[in-house]
Design a protein around this motif. Structure first.
Motif, PDB file in Angstrom:
ATOM      1  N   LYS A  12      79.648 -27.015   3.623  1.00 29.93           N
ATOM      2  CA  LYS A  12      80.511 -27.512   4.802  1.00 29.93           C
ATOM      3  C   LYS A  12      80.521 -25.719   5.535  1.00 29.93           C
ATOM      4  O   LYS A  12      81.745 -24.918   5.054  1.00 29.93           O
ATOM      5  N   SER A  13      80.916 -26.126   6.820  1.00 31.18           N
ATOM      6  CA  SER A  13      81.251 -25.082   7.635  1.00 31.18           C
ATOM      7  C   SER A  13      83.100 -25.325   8.145  1.00 31.18           C
ATOM      8  O   SER A  13      83.091 -26.361   8.405  1.00 31.18           O
ATOM      9  N   PRO A  14      83.311 -23.850   8.235  1.00 30.93           N
ATOM     10  CA  PRO A  14      84.663 -24.515   8.874  1.00 30.93           C
ATOM     11  C   PRO A  14      84.625 -24.180  10.604  1.00 30.93           C
ATOM     12  O   PRO A  14      86.320 -24.961  11.018  1.00 30.93           O
ATOM     13  N   GLU A  15      83.561 -24.153  11.218  1.00 24.69           N
ATOM     14  CA  GLU A  15      84.211 -24.254  12.821  1.00 24.69           C
ATOM     15  C   GLU A  15      84.120 -25.449  12.743  1.00 24.69           C
ATOM     16  O   GLU A  15      83.130 -26.508  12.381  1.00 24.69           O
ATOM     17  N   ALA A  39      91.685 -20.923  10.007  1.00 21.50           N
ATOM     18  CA  ALA A  39      91.972 -20.964  11.571  1.00 21.50           C
ATOM     19  C   ALA A  39      91.312 -19.787  12.227  1.00 21.50           C
ATOM     20  O   ALA A  39      91.000 -20.184  13.151  1.00 21.50           O
ATOM     21  N   ARG A  40      91.347 -18.492  11.474  1.00 25.08           N
ATOM     22  CA  ARG A  40      90.152 -17.790  11.952  1.00 25.08           C
ATOM     23  C   ARG A  40      88.893 -17.693  11.704  1.00 25.08           C
ATOM     24  O   ARG A  40      88.210 -17.441  12.099  1.00 25.08           O
ATOM     25  N   GLU A  92      98.250 -19.239  18.071  1.00 23.12           N
ATOM     26  CA  GLU A  92      98.117 -20.439  18.355  1.00 23.12           C
ATOM     27  C   GLU A  92      98.665 -21.606  18.127  1.00 23.12           C
ATOM     28  O   GLU A  92      99.105 -20.921  16.800  1.00 23.12           O
ATOM     29  N   GLU A  93      98.279 -22.146  18.250  1.00 26.44           N
ATOM     30  CA  GLU A  93      99.620 -23.807  17.670  1.00 26.44           C
ATOM     31  C   GLU A  93      98.645 -24.520  16.981  1.00 26.44           C
ATOM     32  O   GLU A  93      98.713 -25.731  17.204  1.00 26.44           O
ATOM     33  N   LYS A  94      97.318 -24.521  16.164  1.00 26.89           N
ATOM     34  CA  LYS A  94      96.453 -25.331  16.054  1.00 26.89           C
ATOM     35  C   LYS A  94      97.057 -26.007  14.387  1.00 26.89           C
ATOM     36  O   LYS A  94      96.376 -27.020  14.044  1.00 26.89           O
ATOM     37  N   ILE A  95      97.911 -25.472  14.107  1.00 26.44           N
ATOM     38  CA  ILE A  95      98.506 -25.971  12.614  1.00 26.44           C
ATOM     39  C   ILE A  95      99.371 -26.556  12.854  1.00 26.44           C
ATOM     40  O   ILE A  95     100.322 -26.320  13.950  1.00 26.44           O
TER      41      ILE A  95
END
Ligand code: NAP
Length: 290
Positions: free
Chosen positions: A121-124, A145-146, A175-178
């Protein structure tokens, strides 16, 4: 057994408790395999004694140590230098004694990502739901996130803890992804139905007789990759229920091994024998692989 000589280099684990840790078996197997005159010793260290124990790393010319519960956060302020990512996560699980300078690193996120990717499973671009907002969730969310996750919902029983983690990590990441989500909410169910990666960072599932699973089974679906950080039992109720829906799954043994492998590399400068380390852990648990 490792033969201890006057030249043996000492590594180890500071935690409380440490009696059930698989790290001594894992590291000592790796030292033996590579013929390194190193030993890994577990030390039961109370919180009030952490400062003295850290000073002993220098006094005993130890190579370094791992930290586990409850010391990973408290130790950060006791070190001479802390890796930038570990500072941002606010936690150190590996100390390296660099000629008297104590350097701190966090290898938990690395261990998780290495195992996730090797599990297929890729995190991308992943749409992620993380269950839990404790110490391990912090390292995993930061690393996801990184490593390019598209969005991460932090679903926690105590909403204020998810909110605090979200503000802190969005701040250091810039950034605001969380986003924070309460566990007992419709939004939690909706987030999971839209997700392709679900990571359990709660301790729910460790004791199958007393607790069941962190979310209802009917929130799971076949589009998910479900990663449970728990490794003992090897198959939690969450993983069993996820498999029934057709979801792909992995437990946390590989994360344990890869975070240890990175510590090993930091201490010895050698390529860690990952399979030897994994077999030592599995032998310790007396469980079959996932
Ligand atoms: P932690 O800091 O104590 O956090 C525990 C989390 O679990 C919190 O978010 C807590 O929610 C939640 N939780 C506990 N009981 C719950 C319940 N009954 N219902 C819902 N949520 C509950 O622990 P941690 O250090 O992050 O570790 C979590 C788990 O990961 C442990 O099982 C640990 O063994 C495992 N782990 C595995 C590895 C590995 O290498 N595979 C590494 C580290 C940790 P609240 O905020 O509401 O209390």
């Amino acid at each position: 057994m490792v033969d201890v000589t006057g030249n043996t280099r000492i590594t180890g684990l500071f935690g409380c408790p440490v009696h059930h840790s698989q790290s001594p078996a894992m590291h000592n197997a790796a030292f033996r395999h590579l013929g390194l005159d190193f030993i890994y010793v577990p030390f039961n260290v109370q919180s009030d004694d952490l400062g003295v124990a850290v000073s002993a790393i220098r006094a005993f010319s130890m190579v370094g140590v791992n930290l586990t519960i409850p010391h990973k956060e408290q130790v950060v302020s006791l070190l001479d230098w802390v890796d930038d990512d570990a500072l941002k996560i606010g936690s150190v699980n590996t100390i390296v004694n660099d000629e008297g300078m104590l350097r701190g690193y966090s290898t938990d996120g690395y261990g998780f990502i290495e195992d996730l990717i090797s599990s297929g499973k890729s995190p991308e671009s992943a749409k992620v739901v993380v269950l839990g907002a404790g110490g391990s969730a912090r390292a995993i969310i930061f690393t996801l996130a990184r490593r390019g996750a598209a969005e991460i919902a932090v679903v926690n029983r105590t909403y204020s803890r998810a909110l605090e983690l979200t503000i802190a990590l969005n701040g250091v990441l810039g950034e605001e992804k969380i986003k924070p989500v309460a566990l007992d909410s419709d939004e939690a169910k909706q987030s999971i139905s839209a997700a392709d990666l679900l990571v359990n960072c709660t301790s729910v599932g460790m004791y199958p007789d007393t607790d069941a699973q962190p979310i209802p089974s009917d929130w799971l679906h076949d589009g998910l990759f479900v990663y449970d950080q728990i490794y003992n039992p090897a198959e939690t109720d969450l993983l069993r229920e996820a498999k029934k829906t057709g979801a792909r799954t992995a437990n946390g043994i590989g994360m344990l091994v890869h975070q240890g492998a990175r510590s090993f590399e930091l201490w010895t400068g050698q390529k860690p024998p990952v399979e030897i380390m994994k077999n030592a852990v599995l032998k310790g648990f007396n469980v079959t692989n996932r």
